[in-house]
Design a protein around this motif. Structure first.
Motif, PDB file in Angstrom:
ATOM      1  N   GLU A 179       0.993  -1.249  -0.036  1.00 39.49           N
ATOM      2  CA  GLU A 179      -0.193   0.144   0.036  1.00 39.49           C
ATOM      3  C   GLU A 179       0.812   1.185   0.099  1.00 39.49           C
ATOM      4  N   LYS A 180       0.273   2.415  -0.692  1.00 41.55           N
ATOM      5  CA  LYS A 180       1.190   3.663  -0.730  1.00 41.55           C
ATOM      6  C   LYS A 180       0.283   4.681  -0.529  1.00 41.55           C
ATOM      7  N   VAL A 181       0.778   5.645   0.050  1.00 41.99           N
ATOM      8  CA  VAL A 181       0.277   6.955  -0.151  1.00 41.99           C
ATOM      9  C   VAL A 181       1.001   8.232  -0.653  1.00 41.99           C
ATOM     10  N   LEU A 182       0.581   8.938  -1.486  1.00 39.55           N
ATOM     11  CA  LEU A 182       1.257   9.969  -2.180  1.00 39.55           C
ATOM     12  C   LEU A 182       1.180  11.164  -1.380  1.00 39.55           C
ATOM     13  N   ALA A 183       2.298  11.329  -0.323  1.00 36.80           N
ATOM     14  CA  ALA A 183       2.351  12.264   0.507  1.00 36.80           C
ATOM     15  C   ALA A 183       2.924  13.515   0.074  1.00 36.80           C
TER      16      ALA A 183
ATOM     17  N   ARG B 196      -3.595  10.527  -9.658  1.00 35.96           N
ATOM     18  CA  ARG B 196      -3.773  11.804  -9.861  1.00 35.96           C
ATOM     19  C   ARG B 196      -2.332  12.720  -9.230  1.00 35.96           C
ATOM     20  N   ALA B 197      -1.929  12.233  -8.132  1.00 35.64           N
ATOM     21  CA  ALA B 197      -0.988  13.157  -7.428  1.00 35.64           C
ATOM     22  C   ALA B 197       0.238  12.771  -8.434  1.00 35.64           C
ATOM     23  N   ARG B 198       0.501  12.047  -9.208  1.00 36.12           N
ATOM     24  CA  ARG B 198       1.928  11.521  -9.800  1.00 36.12           C
ATOM     25  C   ARG B 198       1.593  12.133 -11.255  1.00 36.12           C
ATOM     26  N   ARG B 199       0.452  12.734 -11.759  1.00 34.55           N
ATOM     27  CA  ARG B 199       0.514  13.135 -13.062  1.00 34.55           C
ATOM     28  C   ARG B 199       1.492  14.182 -13.474  1.00 34.55           C
ATOM     29  N   ASP B 200       1.498  15.197 -12.840  1.00 42.32           N
ATOM     30  CA  ASP B 200       2.253  16.542 -13.055  1.00 42.32           C
ATOM     31  C   ASP B 200       3.719  16.234 -13.155  1.00 42.32           C
ATOM     32  N   VAL B 201       3.940  15.072 -12.448  1.00 46.25           N
ATOM     33  CA  VAL B 201       5.548  14.886 -12.401  1.00 46.25           C
ATOM     34  C   VAL B 201       6.126  14.122 -13.663  1.00 46.25           C
TER      35      VAL B 201
ATOM     36  N   THR C 205       7.440   7.052 -11.375  1.00 44.46           N
ATOM     37  CA  THR C 205       7.163   7.938 -12.697  1.00 44.46           C
ATOM     38  C   THR C 205       7.620   7.195 -13.736  1.00 44.46           C
ATOM     39  N   TRP C 206       8.760   6.734 -13.810  1.00 44.19           N
ATOM     40  CA  TRP C 206       9.313   5.961 -14.966  1.00 44.19           C
ATOM     41  C   TRP C 206       8.517   4.556 -15.099  1.00 44.19           C
ATOM     42  N   ARG C 207       7.943   4.132 -14.158  1.00 45.46           N
ATOM     43  CA  ARG C 207       6.717   3.016 -14.424  1.00 45.46           C
ATOM     44  C   ARG C 207       5.557   3.591 -15.226  1.00 45.46           C
ATOM     45  N   ALA C 208       5.289   4.837 -14.660  1.00 47.82           N
ATOM     46  CA  ALA C 208       3.842   5.512 -15.267  1.00 47.82           C
ATOM     47  C   ALA C 208       4.269   5.584 -16.836  1.00 47.82           C
ATOM     48  N   LEU C 209       5.322   6.041 -17.065  1.00 49.40           N
ATOM     49  CA  LEU C 209       5.925   6.333 -18.414  1.00 49.40           C
ATOM     50  C   LEU C 209       5.672   5.041 -19.226  1.00 49.40           C
ATOM     51  N   ALA C 210       6.175   3.954 -18.625  1.00 53.21           N
ATOM     52  CA  ALA C 210       6.237   2.472 -19.293  1.00 53.21           C
ATOM     53  C   ALA C 210       4.570   2.202 -19.653  1.00 53.21           C
ATOM     54  N   LYS C 211       3.786   2.308 -18.579  1.00 53.55           N
ATOM     55  CA  LYS C 211       2.300   2.174 -18.938  1.00 53.55           C
ATOM     56  C   LYS C 211       1.693   3.197 -19.990  1.00 53.55           C
ATOM     57  N   LEU C 212       2.146   4.314 -20.079  1.00 55.32           N
ATOM     58  CA  LEU C 212       1.506   5.210 -21.031  1.00 55.32           C
ATOM     59  C   LEU C 212       2.152   4.742 -22.554  1.00 55.32           C
TER      60      LEU C 212
END
Length: 511
Positions: A47-51, A269-274, A216-223
């Motif tokens: 589990e994670k929280v984007l603090a 949502r909290a990671r999209r700007d990054v 963040t780089w995993r999000a890029l891979a997802k895209l």
């Protein structure tokens, strides 16, 4: 029965099982509970929280008050979860934001009071080391440069199998760049180039893989998967050729509204700007390194810590085979039978049989170990379910073509080698692997399919048979004790196997 036994089926425990790791990062705070410090450890809980602890450290030198509250609330919940899961060993790590903030020590005191455990604030060098261990955990004989991008910093380290070489930590985290530039990505480009240019050993990465770590780089891979309509959504081991990766990163960072990118709705949502800043950093690092490819890893400092706690003999194990052994023990009717299949199919790839590399042999043995994990499913759906389970399993030590090969081999073990029976998912997977891999998957699937007609999935039968080539024939000798198992279905399946090997089938019954 212990929690570890429930989840793993290993039937053994150590003083470290279950083991929990809390990672207090610059962007996220995460708890992962593992079944133990073993080579193919499976997460019991994640589990994670984007603090966003690091979002204002660069400009103010302090952790944001709201972020601190969110992080400490997450830690209270994590301690309660660890207690419920009876975690025996809880390790807590903190990275760049806490390390650099003026009020970092105050936050650590509060965190330790909540958790009842010490918090280890990692140096940049230690972060790089643990990231490298994470790559060693997730890949067999890793050879390349690894980069771990967090919210506050980027760690890069040179890995060659079990040796760690040059390492550096750079102030290029996504949140830091947003803070420094006022969220203006055009201002970040010269800043990133200036920092990267100071690392004079990056050229050692030329022509070698670059292992990309971090959310963040995993999000890029997802895209990228979404843009290319890739059939899997498994991040670990996903690779992109360097030039294609650079062009995709440029596309992402130049997009005016990143929220409109296909697949972005699946990114927190909290990671999209990054994400655009992460794309910029990856682009400029790749331009400097000129690696052979980018390989994404879900294994980072948490798994690296786990790896560092293992004895050397455990670290030396093959992560893929370790996983498959454990999975077969837990999900198959007989682990002994799965091992017998490994030996029985060896005969097909010796002498005049098809040639295979060491990696081919390793994947074949993995397929044999996984071949019966779908036996509890309804017979009409065993192939389809096995395909999905294996294609999306928590495998490590394997690339995506290898993963798909395993899934197809076990799929063919259930449905037969007839392409006409293929469903849409298997058809899409076949597009990702070579014709040679598809042929091998059919051969191995057919061999396992024939073997099960003799063994009925039980050990102690096929290891008493003989399988060999004799001229243009594929010969199976069945001992007298099992001749009653001969029949139309066995002969039909054996004939399919022989045809795939361009041989005539010859089943001989001992008298």
């Amino acid at each position: 029965m212990s929690l570890t036994q429930v989840f793993s089926g290993r039937g053994k425990t150590t003083d470290l099982e279950p083991l929990g790791v809390i990672d207090i990062g610059s962007n996220s705070v995460r708890l992962v509970v593992y079944e133990g410090a073993v080579r193919a450890a499976m997460p019991i809980f994640n589990e994670k929280v984007l603090a966003g602890l690091g979002k204002s450290v660069a400009s103010t030198g302090r952790l944001g008050e709201e972020s601190v509250i969110r992080a400490l609330e997450a830690l209270r919940r994590f301690r309660a979860i660890a207690r419920i899961l009876k975690v025996k060993n809880l390790r807590v790590l903190a990275t760049a934001a806490v390390r650099e903030a003026e009020d970092g020590s105050s936050f650590i005191q509060d965190a330790e009071a909540i958790l009842g455990s010490p918090v280890e604030v990692l140096s940049g060098a230690k972060e790089a080391e643990l990231a490298a261990y994470g790559i060693r955990m997730g890949f067999l004989n890793a050879d390349g440069l690894a980069g771990d991008l967090g919210g506050g910093s980027l760690e890069i380290i040179d890995i060659y199998k079990d040796r760690l070489n040059d390492a550096t930590t750079l102030p290029l985290g996504g949140l830091r760049l947003i803070d420094q530039t006022g969220n203006k990505i055009e201002r970040a480009l010269p800043l990133v180039d200036e920092v990267v240019a100071q690392v004079d050993w990056l050229s050692k990465g030329r022509g070698r893989p670059f292992y990309a770590v971090g959310g963040t780089w995993r999000a890029l891979a997802k895209l990228h998967m979404e843009q290319t309509n890739y059939p899997l959504r498994v991040m670990h081991g996903y690779s992109i050729p360097t030039r294609e990766a650079i062009e995709f990163c440029q596309f992402v960072r130049r997009t005016k509204k990143v929220s409109t990118l296909p697949g972005m709705d699946e990114v927190a949502r909290a990671r999209r700007d990054v994400v655009p800043f992460g794309a910029l950093v990856l682009e400029r690092v790749l331009e400097s390194l000129a690696p052979s490819e980018v390989v994404f890893s879900v294994y980072g400092i948490r798994e690296g810590l786990l790896f560092s706690l293992m004895p050397r003999h455990e670290q030396a194990k093959d992560p893929l085979i370790s996983f498959c052994e454990d999975y077969a023990r837990y999900r198959s009717r007989s682990i002994q039978h799965a091992r017998e299949l490994c030996t029985w199919t060896d005969a097909l790839f010796t002498g005049d049989g098809p040639k295979e590399t060491e990696e081919d042999r390793r994947l074949r043995h993995a397929a044999c170990l996984l071949s019966d994990v779908g036996w509890r499913a309804h017979p009409d759906y065993r192939g389809e379910q096995s395909l999905n389970v294996i294609a999306h399993a928590g495998l490590s030590g394997i690339d995506h073509p290898g993963r798909i090969f395993l899934a197809l081999a076990v799929y063919y073990r259930h449905v037969g080698a007839d392409e006409g029976k293929a469903d849409d998912f298997s058809a899409r997977l076949r597009l990702v692997v070579s014709k040679r891999a598809q042929k091998r998957a059919r051969i191995i699937g057919a061999a396992i399919r024939a073997a099960h007609m003799l063994s009925i999935g039980m050990p102690g039968v096929i290891d008493e048979t003989r399988l060999f080539y004799e001229g243009q024939k594929l010969v199976l000798v069945v001992p007298k004790a099992y001749t009653a198992l001969d029949g139309e279905r066995l002969r039909r399946r054996f004939a399919v196997l022989a045809a795939l090997l361009a041989r005539e089938p010859d089943i001989r019954l001992a008298t």
